[in-house]
Motif scaffolding. Sequence first.
Motif: not given
Lengths: 404, 672
Positions: A180, A183-184, A189, A326, A330-331, A333-335, A342, A346, A349, A353
């Motif tokens: 993850v 990926l982030v 890909r 969790l 993520l929030r 991470a988004g902010q 980030k 992530v 999290v 998880f």
Amino acid sequence: MFEASTIPKESFDRLQIAALVGLMFIGTAFVFSATMANDSAATLMWYQQSWVRQIVYYALGAGVAAALCVADYHTLARWSYIVYWAMILCLVAVLIPHIGSMRFGARRWIDLVVFQFQPSEFAKLAYILAGANFLSRPPEELKRAKVFWQSMGLMMLPFVLILKEPDLGSALVLLPTGLVMMLVAGTPRRYLLRLVGIVGLLAMLFVADVLFAPVQWQIPMESYQRNRLMVYFGRNYTDFAPSNATPAELQRLRQRQLDDAYNVRQALISVGSGGLFGKGWRQGTQNALGYLPRAVAHNDFIFSVIAEEEGFVGSVIVLTLYAVVLFTGLRIAGQTRDRLGKLVAVGAVTLLFSHVFINIGMNIRIMPVTGVPLPLLSYGGSSVLCSMIAVGLMQNIHIHRKGY
Amino acid sequence: MLVFDQLKKNDASLRMVAVVLAAGLGILLVGLWWVQVVSAREFQSHLDTQQFRTIRLPAVRGKILDREGRVLAENQPRYNLSLYLDDFRRPFYYAYTNLFSAARKVQKQNIAAAEKKLGRSLKRAELKEFRMPAEQLEQLWQSARCQVVGDTLAQLAQKLGQPVPFNAKNFNLHYARQRALPYPALKNLDVRQIARFEEKYSASVGADLELESVRSYPNGTTAGHLLGYVLRDDNSKEGEDARAFNYYMPDFLGQVGVEAGFDALMRGRPGEESVLVNSLGYRMSKTVDAEPEPGDNVVLTLDLDLQRVAEDSLRTHQGANARGAVVVMDVRNGDVLAMVSSPAFNPVYSENDPARMTDETLRPAINRATQENYAPGSIFKVVVGLAALEAGLNPEKPYTVEPNPEDPQHGCIYVGRLKKKDTAPPGIYNFKRAIERSSNSYFIQIGLPDGMIDRIVTLAQKFHFGEKASLPTRQETPGDLPTLERVHHSWRDGDTANLCIGQGELAVTPLQMAVAYSAIANGGTVYWPRLVSHIVPPDPASRQAVRSYPVASVRDRIGVSSRSLRILHNAMLGETEDVEGTGKAAVVGPEMRICGKTGTAQVQDSTNQLIGYNFWFSSFAPFEHPRYAVVVLVQSQGKGSGGLICAPIAHDIYEAILNKEKAGAGKVLVAN
């Protein structure tokens, strides 16, 4: 010019803290229920009782997490490689016979007299920091194959060492976390797909080998690990018996299969018989009568205790609290403004998880038994500490998100 | 949702992570819902199955009483000293750890020795050789448990002042199969031991007294055959809820006699107990889900005094090994007042001598009063006589009996070319004298004429010879009576002659004779014999009613004229009171004038060799208004006669009856 003190500091993410406190409360209550059920527990001194120790761990974890929040996470990231290699050293040390203590057929702990130090837990956190640090370089660099393989190496090194202990569950948790984060971070890909494809193929071959291959071709594995997988996939031990096995030996194999499947069966019965509203705190009989073994009731299978005593309602509450932790993560991470923050968020999290999914899945038999603790609810110093530190890292990123 | 709004902005990968997270949590939610809501009941039942054990509790068995309410069969409490195993868990564990560390030490020594020999430390594969296998550990556990229990029992023995033997094999079996139940260490404590135990050992480690109910028969072997016996049978009985229990407490099933016939009434309804068991199989707590309901008491028509007198008399006169039977019946309603079979049978089955039980001759298990067929001999002549009287025989018509050329003291008669011997002397006989002296010749000659055999058989059928009387005791044989069809096909005069003297294809039980003589006594009504009077609920205070069985059930009427009966009665009176009568030994006195008939039947084996005799005395009294019928049978190989052997026994019985009537101040022994 600008002093550190003028850097505006945001306050803690209150929602996540609230959920955390909720989980700590539940953890204390059910460790109490799981461990105080038999009469001998009542004879222990208060400071020897598990739930008191759990509170101490919580306090310790909160302290460490708070301390970590003082420094900006960028400062912490500068130390990430040092911490990472230190953890690798610890992982190697734990494998050495006289340093690592052998318990239940695995060398996972270093006995530090006061408590048991489990390097694999801390190694996961170290990997998150180091990996986030590595991956936070400009995305163009990530397109290079060499960088890709380096990031893979960063993940595989602790993976292999933890696998050697053997601790399949903890090792497994590293994989989604790493994936993850990559990926982030923006890894192309095609690399990731190829990776997932190869890993998937390897996993299938591995499972096929465990389940179907004759004795000569089997990958060397601890017998109990193989047994757990066989039980999960519903294979009978008697299918692997040598052709000249006597009926008595076959009977013994069948009995052992039943014994190995015992924990999961009892966990399922505990969870299922809880029904909608559960039986009430400390009214669960599976734990009190010893059907759910004492050794695992308060850590790996703590969720069964909660499920039996608080029912479906209780399970949903626990899941909701985890979901809050969790998703606020993520929030966060988004902010954030930068990739490092980030990625760390992530990673934390995904780590939490994975633990939650594997452990609860194990309790309801959608995952094989792999010995992964439930963050903050399972009893155990290292697990609590690391979960608190993970949340602490997320809070750190939240607090320092506007600073630079 | 707040998070998703913020994520929608620009971050695709974060969004994907959020979706995967949500999906993962969703899967867990669905899984939990499936297990906790949909399958909850199934898992709860799994929990119940593994945590609960059900125990069947048999009820207190009903008593068997005689007609005056005296106890014939009841239950005695038996106290066993039992150990509650869940109290021993910790001592078991400590003992085990001691044994285990000792074994460990040995193991380490072995490894050290092996290493010394090899000069190096052992590799992992080699160490596996020294590992203690599961069987050895199990052995250690067993030894630990036996040690602890053995020590406890030794302590108990000291306190009780008597040895308490420890059977390790028994204990291991109990531990393996019935861990949740208390382990009976010492069975059947007597009063002194109970007192000592209560005094010295109450409220201490894991031992207590458990109560068991055991069937007891306070009168020894009296009425043993009629009572029957019970055998241990713990299973659910017929008519109960057909469900499987985990454990069954000791219970019994009646096999024969009243115990068998009324078993369903006497055993009541079992109760149920459930035990909460922990993961090691030890009992944690106990709840009684249903109390057992005690069974009903059965009141027989038997009179214990008469039964005792009859048994004692038979034993005194003929010995304990005598093969015989006595039936005492109330002629007015068919109530059986006494039923004796010798040799005696102990209803406590295990107390019967096994050698005696298998003896071919003695066969004490057979109820000779109802379960064996005997040739009636001369006592059947009353039936022949009645048939002849009904056919118009003149009782005063004389008949001359010729002397037997080979034995001039005794008479004989020729049937065709066959000579039938007579025990009576030659001379002139009328009906009365023929009865008194039991003349074979007389009765053969009245039975020979055409059509008489049909009349005899028809009359015998009205008495219901050759048929069962539907006794509830599972101890019945119908006897033998030739059918009309039989006497019309290849039936010779010789066969008729045999029938007239009660031999040949004719066999009866003493009970059948009692019914027949009762019919003769009471004016012609054949009653169903009645063994059980009524059923009483166990608790007198309960609202349940007493259920009576119908009194005086009529089975048939023989339909002979009262004139014929009177002639017969007079003749039978002469049997006991006249100088020539063979039954004089029975006479009691003018207050109880007895009408009787003696009989001696020959018993032949399959090759028609004489192997013994059946001696009979059948009677009823008092002559004026008959109330009682007494039938006595004795089988023997030696010489004798009904009058010599059986009549004295009848005498004792009639004497007892008379005394009882007098003591009861005229109260006559009869149920209303």
